[in-house]
Design an enzyme around this catalytic site. Structure first.
Site, PDB file in Angstrom:
ATOM      1  N   HIS A  51     -90.306  58.389 -28.235  1.00 40.13           N
ATOM      2  CA  HIS A  51     -89.034  59.292 -28.318  1.00 40.13           C
ATOM      3  C   HIS A  51     -88.354  59.132 -29.526  1.00 40.13           C
ATOM      4  CE1 HIS A  51     -87.124  55.854 -25.796  1.00 40.13           C
ATOM      5  NE2 HIS A  51     -86.321  56.034 -27.001  1.00 40.13           N
TER       6      HIS A  51
HETATM    7  C1  T46 Z   1     -86.030  51.663 -27.786  1.00 41.96           C
HETATM    8  C2  T46 Z   1     -86.592  50.619 -26.639  1.00 41.96           C
HETATM    9  C3  T46 Z   1     -86.492  49.266 -27.161  1.00 41.96           C
HETATM   10  C4  T46 Z   1     -80.247  53.573 -19.219  1.00 41.96           C
HETATM   11  O1  T46 Z   1     -79.847  53.948 -18.308  1.00 41.96           O
HETATM   12  N1  T46 Z   1     -79.285  53.005 -20.091  1.00 41.96           N
HETATM   13  C5  T46 Z   1     -79.723  52.592 -21.243  1.00 41.96           C
HETATM   14  O2  T46 Z   1     -78.822  52.048 -22.017  1.00 41.96           O
HETATM   15  C6  T46 Z   1     -81.201  52.595 -21.730  1.00 41.96           C
HETATM   16  C7  T46 Z   1     -81.702  52.061 -22.762  1.00 41.96           C
HETATM   17  C8  T46 Z   1     -82.000  53.080 -20.597  1.00 41.96           C
HETATM   18  N2  T46 Z   1     -81.620  53.565 -19.441  1.00 41.96           N
HETATM   19  C9  T46 Z   1     -82.578  54.247 -18.383  1.00 41.96           C
HETATM   20  C10 T46 Z   1     -82.857  55.542 -18.983  1.00 41.96           C
HETATM   21  C11 T46 Z   1     -84.437  55.677 -18.237  1.00 41.96           C
HETATM   22  O3  T46 Z   1     -84.425  56.112 -16.937  1.00 41.96           O
HETATM   23  O4  T46 Z   1     -83.609  53.430 -18.404  1.00 41.96           O
HETATM   24  C12 T46 Z   1     -84.900  54.259 -18.299  1.00 41.96           C
HETATM   25  C13 T46 Z   1     -85.678  53.861 -19.281  1.00 41.96           C
HETATM   26  O5  T46 Z   1     -85.184  54.061 -20.580  1.00 41.96           O
HETATM   27  P1  T46 Z   1     -86.107  54.459 -22.199  1.00 41.96           P
HETATM   28  O6  T46 Z   1     -86.742  55.421 -21.854  1.00 41.96           O
HETATM   29  O7  T46 Z   1     -84.968  54.518 -23.025  1.00 41.96           O
HETATM   30  O8  T46 Z   1     -86.670  53.030 -22.194  1.00 41.96           O
HETATM   31  P2  T46 Z   1     -87.594  52.573 -23.460  1.00 41.96           P
HETATM   32  O9  T46 Z   1     -88.107  51.093 -23.368  1.00 41.96           O
HETATM   33  O10 T46 Z   1     -88.969  53.640 -23.595  1.00 41.96           O
HETATM   34  O11 T46 Z   1     -86.784  52.738 -24.793  1.00 41.96           O
HETATM   35  C14 T46 Z   1     -85.578  52.014 -25.065  1.00 41.96           C
HETATM   36  C15 T46 Z   1     -84.807  52.991 -26.058  1.00 41.96           C
HETATM   37  O12 T46 Z   1     -84.555  54.108 -25.387  1.00 41.96           O
HETATM   38  C16 T46 Z   1     -85.752  52.859 -27.394  1.00 41.96           C
HETATM   39  O13 T46 Z   1     -84.832  53.808 -28.195  1.00 41.96           O
HETATM   40  O14 T46 Z   1     -85.925  51.349 -28.976  1.00 41.96           O
HETATM   41  O15 T46 Z   1     -85.895  50.912 -25.489  1.00 41.96           O
END
Ligand code: T46
Length: 135
Positions: A51
């Site tokens: 993303h």
């Molecule tokens: C990146 C990598 C390293 C929250 O509720 N609060 C938060 O602060 C975050 C980061 C996530 N979430 C929830 C949202 C989703 O339902 O946790 C779930 C997974 O989150 P996300 O799709 O963001 O996870 P990753 O590991 O794919 O990505 C995240 C960051 O968004 C991304 O920018 O660099 O971790």
């Protein structure tokens, strides 16, 4: 490398009887930190990320293990392996990013410029390209 999408942030490290790194707002990290989170215990073989963020900027540290990061600004795509706890990758807004090849030991620590907001995410690559083109 000039014009590379890979921008490192190296933070101070101290060795005494352990290893200690630190980062301060607007000093080692080029924005005010509003949020800190970490990613650990990844499922082997499953990439994460995939993303871009409309506003959120981040610095991502691999504090244990390794990760292969793919970054993409819509014109070019580059990758880098992070495996040093004192070397962070600066992820500007509107950079498509993916995390690959994490193993069970990998821990990513992320410093972010914005509070969590799902509306800040672009999770569809085609939509990302359309927004970039329209800018
Ligand atoms: C990146 C990598 C390293 C929250 O509720 N609060 C938060 O602060 C975050 C980061 C996530 N979430 C929830 C949202 C989703 O339902 O946790 C779930 C997974 O989150 P996300 O799709 O963001 O996870 P990753 O590991 O794919 O990505 C995240 C960051 O968004 C991304 O920018 O660099 O971790």
């Amino acid at each position: 490398m000039k014009n590379s999408l890979i921008k490192f942030i190296e933070i101070p490290k101290i060795y005494d009887d352990c290893f200690l790194c630190f980062a301060e707002n607007n000093k080692h990290v080029p924005f005010m930190i509003k949020r800190v989170y970490y990613v650990s215990l990844p499922t082997a073989g499953l990439p994460r990320g995939k993303h871009a963020h409309l506003q959120n900027k981040q610095v991502l540290f691999c504090i244990q293990g390794k990760v292969r990061m793919v970054v993409d600004n819509g014109s070019k795509r580059e990758e880098v392996v992070l495996d040093k706890p004192e070397v962070g990758l600066l992820l500007d807004k509107m950079i498509w990013h993916e995390m690959h090849d994490m193993d069970e030991k990998t821990i990513l620590l992320v410093l972010a410029s914005e509070f969590y907001d799902e509306k800040d995410y672009i999770r569809d690559y085609k939509e990302f390209l359309q927004i970039i083109k329209a800018e």
